[in-house]
Scaffold this motif. Structure first.
Motif, PDB file in Angstrom:
ATOM      1  N   GLU A  60      -2.534  -3.117  -4.748  1.00 40.22           N
ATOM      2  CA  GLU A  60      -3.746  -3.835  -4.357  1.00 40.22           C
ATOM      3  C   GLU A  60      -4.122  -3.645  -2.883  1.00 40.22           C
ATOM      4  O   GLU A  60      -4.600  -4.560  -2.214  1.00 40.22           O
ATOM      5  CB  GLU A  60      -3.610  -5.332  -4.686  1.00 40.22           C
ATOM      6  N   GLY A  61      -3.883  -2.427  -2.393  1.00 40.24           N
ATOM      7  CA  GLY A  61      -4.283  -2.121  -1.029  1.00 40.24           C
ATOM      8  C   GLY A  61      -3.440  -2.757   0.042  1.00 40.24           C
ATOM      9  O   GLY A  61      -3.807  -2.732   1.219  1.00 40.24           O
ATOM     10  N   THR A  62      -2.287  -3.302  -0.297  1.00 37.17           N
ATOM     11  CA  THR A  62      -1.430  -3.961   0.698  1.00 37.17           C
ATOM     12  C   THR A  62      -0.496  -2.991   1.401  1.00 37.17           C
ATOM     13  O   THR A  62       0.127  -3.360   2.399  1.00 37.17           O
ATOM     14  CB  THR A  62      -0.578  -5.062   0.038  1.00 37.17           C
ATOM     15  N   LEU A  63      -0.403  -1.751   0.916  1.00 41.28           N
ATOM     16  CA  LEU A  63       0.497  -0.766   1.521  1.00 41.28           C
ATOM     17  C   LEU A  63      -0.256   0.433   2.091  1.00 41.28           C
ATOM     18  O   LEU A  63       0.327   1.235   2.808  1.00 41.28           O
ATOM     19  CB  LEU A  63       1.517  -0.273   0.487  1.00 41.28           C
ATOM     20  N   GLY A  64      -1.517   0.556   1.770  1.00 43.32           N
ATOM     21  CA  GLY A  64      -2.318   1.686   2.217  1.00 43.32           C
ATOM     22  C   GLY A  64      -3.596   1.750   1.411  1.00 43.32           C
ATOM     23  O   GLY A  64      -3.814   0.957   0.494  1.00 43.32           O
ATOM     24  N   VAL A  65      -4.452   2.703   1.751  1.00 42.76           N
ATOM     25  CA  VAL A  65      -5.755   2.838   1.096  1.00 42.76           C
ATOM     26  C   VAL A  65      -5.764   4.118   0.276  1.00 42.76           C
ATOM     27  O   VAL A  65      -5.683   5.224   0.825  1.00 42.76           O
ATOM     28  CB  VAL A  65      -6.893   2.876   2.132  1.00 42.76           C
ATOM     29  N   VAL A  66      -5.874   3.987  -1.030  1.00 43.28           N
ATOM     30  CA  VAL A  66      -5.983   5.150  -1.911  1.00 43.28           C
ATOM     31  C   VAL A  66      -7.373   5.761  -1.729  1.00 43.28           C
ATOM     32  O   VAL A  66      -8.388   5.084  -1.887  1.00 43.28           O
ATOM     33  CB  VAL A  66      -5.771   4.752  -3.379  1.00 43.28           C
ATOM     34  N   THR A  67      -7.414   7.040  -1.386  1.00 45.56           N
ATOM     35  CA  THR A  67      -8.702   7.719  -1.176  1.00 45.56           C
ATOM     36  C   THR A  67      -9.011   8.748  -2.254  1.00 45.56           C
ATOM     37  O   THR A  67     -10.166   9.150  -2.396  1.00 45.56           O
ATOM     38  CB  THR A  67      -8.729   8.401   0.200  1.00 45.56           C
ATOM     39  N   ALA A  68      -8.021   9.186  -3.006  1.00 43.09           N
ATOM     40  CA  ALA A  68      -8.262  10.140  -4.092  1.00 43.09           C
ATOM     41  C   ALA A  68      -7.083  10.094  -5.053  1.00 43.09           C
ATOM     42  O   ALA A  68      -5.981   9.662  -4.686  1.00 43.09           O
ATOM     43  CB  ALA A  68      -8.461  11.560  -3.565  1.00 43.09           C
ATOM     44  N   ALA A  69      -7.332  10.546  -6.278  1.00 39.96           N
ATOM     45  CA  ALA A  69      -6.278  10.543  -7.291  1.00 39.96           C
ATOM     46  C   ALA A  69      -6.425  11.755  -8.200  1.00 39.96           C
ATOM     47  O   ALA A  69      -7.540  12.168  -8.527  1.00 39.96           O
ATOM     48  CB  ALA A  69      -6.338   9.260  -8.120  1.00 39.96           C
ATOM     49  N   THR A  70      -5.291  12.319  -8.580  1.00 38.66           N
ATOM     50  CA  THR A  70      -5.260  13.341  -9.622  1.00 38.66           C
ATOM     51  C   THR A  70      -4.818  12.667 -10.909  1.00 38.66           C
ATOM     52  O   THR A  70      -3.748  12.053 -10.963  1.00 38.66           O
ATOM     53  CB  THR A  70      -4.302  14.486  -9.260  1.00 38.66           C
ATOM     54  N   LEU A  71      -5.656  12.765 -11.934  1.00 40.81           N
ATOM     55  CA  LEU A  71      -5.469  12.005 -13.163  1.00 40.81           C
ATOM     56  C   LEU A  71      -5.230  12.922 -14.357  1.00 40.81           C
ATOM     57  O   LEU A  71      -5.686  14.066 -14.389  1.00 40.81           O
ATOM     58  CB  LEU A  71      -6.722  11.152 -13.429  1.00 40.81           C
TER      59      LEU A  71
END
Length: 467
Positions: free
Chosen positions: A201-212
């Protein structure tokens, strides 16, 4: 907040990327339910990963908290700032690129602000399937799906978001970028770092992209709505669906009459396929590439009828009929929002415990509040119930006053059965403290250790997930 922080953000990201006017901030400081409303010094809207990294670094250097936000469709206040007005909301809405789609490797790499429905459509255009399916798929974003470990209606077959992510790109609290966008199914080179950020939930860093992960398309769907005498019958039907459907079984959803009545009342065009009210309903779907789905659906329904587990069934004969049946399930959340105040519980139990849970908790709650309405629906195949409580309009104040006692009764029954008080909506601020109270000291210590190691200054989405 340091006086020059906003100037530095504007000078590096551009004036249009930094919003400070109250009218511009309003949509970012309240959650979808309207229950959580905060305030922020600014909303920052970077256009790429480098901009996100710059924004996080500048905020960290200034000692200013960052609240990452995707589509803002959450139900637990996880993307809402507190009411101090000291934080910066970091919106990922401008990160909208599909970076790569590889139908041979069955992968798609997208940025955090890409709407879930757009990923589904991109996969379809390549003859593939991205199976995550939610009621909010037209507005929720991949970054938020990752941050909350989203579930949805196809978990029975494909798993949670955690099972669909192969790699991540993450901006860390100090502004560094971890490039973990690896499209590999096998990688035993150390800790699986991406799993730290999925559901965080964004408490450890900011996800900017994902490979799915992508899957073969399933153009043939066999869908039916059935009537059930009880939750126990719904649980007993599941093995029959697996026996006949095998890998074709995609969804087995439970709906009670209170939930269906909400949709029939508030969703334009909705109608009851049976005409006569029943206490429980089940929505099932087999998906594949051939007529096999229709054959196996018929066999499963026949077996369930013979064992008197279902009383009636409506089978979709066209895509439009399928859509109308699914609308009865997917329209529940929005209909409940329109209907008025409610207390939402997103719980998971061992599947065998679902019937006893419903039988025990319902009377206990009604004893606390006699006019309570139990709006119950969810995913039988993975044990997840949306066990929501509503009341007549003239008793909404009473409902709010009793919320603590009602929720404790629900959570206590879940805990004694070895369940979870948060299945797929996350903890945010809504369930943060309750979740901590049901975890062991060891588990709480481990979670705090991870948080302190990655975010030693406590500036990433503070007050969420971990007390």
């Amino acid at each position: 907040m340091p006086a020059n922080l906003l100037d530095r953000l504007r000078s590096t990201l551009g004036d249009g990327a930094v919003l400070t006017e109250p009218a511009d901030l309003a949509a970012y400081v309240a959650d979808w339910t309207g229950r959580f409303v905060g305030s922020a010094r600014a909303v920052v809207r970077p256009a790429d990963t480098a901009g996100v990294a710059t924004a996080v670094r500048l905020c960290t250097e200034a000692g200013v908290a960052v609240v990452p936000q995707g589509g803002n469709t959450g139900l637990a206040g996880g993307a809402t700032p507190d009411d101090t007005g000291a934080s910066v909301v970091l919106s990922l809405e401008r990160l909208r690129r599909v970076r790569e789609l590889d139908p041979v490797a069955d992968t798609i790499t997208v940025e955090a602000g890409v709407v879930l429905q757009a990923v589904q459509e991109a996969a379809t255009s390549a003859g593939r399937l991205f199976p995550l399916s939610l009621g909010s798929e037209g507005s929720c974003t991949i970054g938020g799906n990752v941050a909350t470990n989203a579930g949805g209606t196809a978990v029975l077959r494909y798993g949670m978001m955690r099972d669909l992510v192969l790699g991540l790109e993450v901006v860390l609290p100090d502004g560094r970028v971890w490039d973990g966008l690896r499209p590999l199914r096998k990688d035993n080179t150390g800790y699986d770092l991406k799993q730290l950020f999925i559901g965080a939930e964004g408490t450890l860093g900011v996800v900017t992209a994902a490979t799915l992960r992508l899957f073969p398309a399933t153009p043939r769907r066999a869908t039916a709505l059935v009537t059930l005498p009880s939750v126990d019958a719904a649980v007993s039907v599941l093995p029959l669906l697996r026996e006949h459907g095998g890998g074709l079984l995609t969804a087995w959803e439970l709906i009670n009459r209170q939930a269906l009545d909400l949709v029939l009342t508030h969703l334009p065009g909705a109608r009851d396929p049976f005409g006569v009210a029943h206490q429980w309903y089940g929505l099932l779907e087999f998906a594949g590439t051939s007529d096999e789905v229709d054959i196996e659906l018929e066999a499963a329904l026949t077996a369930a009828f013979e064992q008197e587990l279902i009383a009636d069934a409506v089978v979709a004969g066209s895509p439009a009929q399928r859509a109308s049946l699914w609308a009865l399930r997917e329209g529940i959340s929005e209909s409940q929002k329109v209907a008025g105040a409610s207390i939402k519980h997103d719980v998971t139990l061992p599947i065998a415990e679902l019937s006893d849970f419903v039988a025990e908790v319902g009377p206990r709650l009604v004893a606390l509040m006699p006019d309570l309405r139990l709006v119950t629906y969810g995913h039988v195949g993975d044990g997840n119930l949306h066990y929501n409580l509503a009341a007549p309009a003239d008793q909404e104040a009473t409902l709010r006053a009793a919320a603590g006692d009602l929720t404790r009764a629900v959570y206590s029954a879940v805990a004694t059965r070895g369940g979870s008080i948060s299945a797929e909506h996350g903890l945010g601020t809504l369930k943060r403290d309750a979740a901590a109270s049901y975890r062991s000291d060891v588990e709480n210590d481990l979670m705090r250790a991870v948080k302190n190691a990655l975010d030693p200054h406590g500036l990433m989405n503070p007050g969420k997930l971990v007390p």
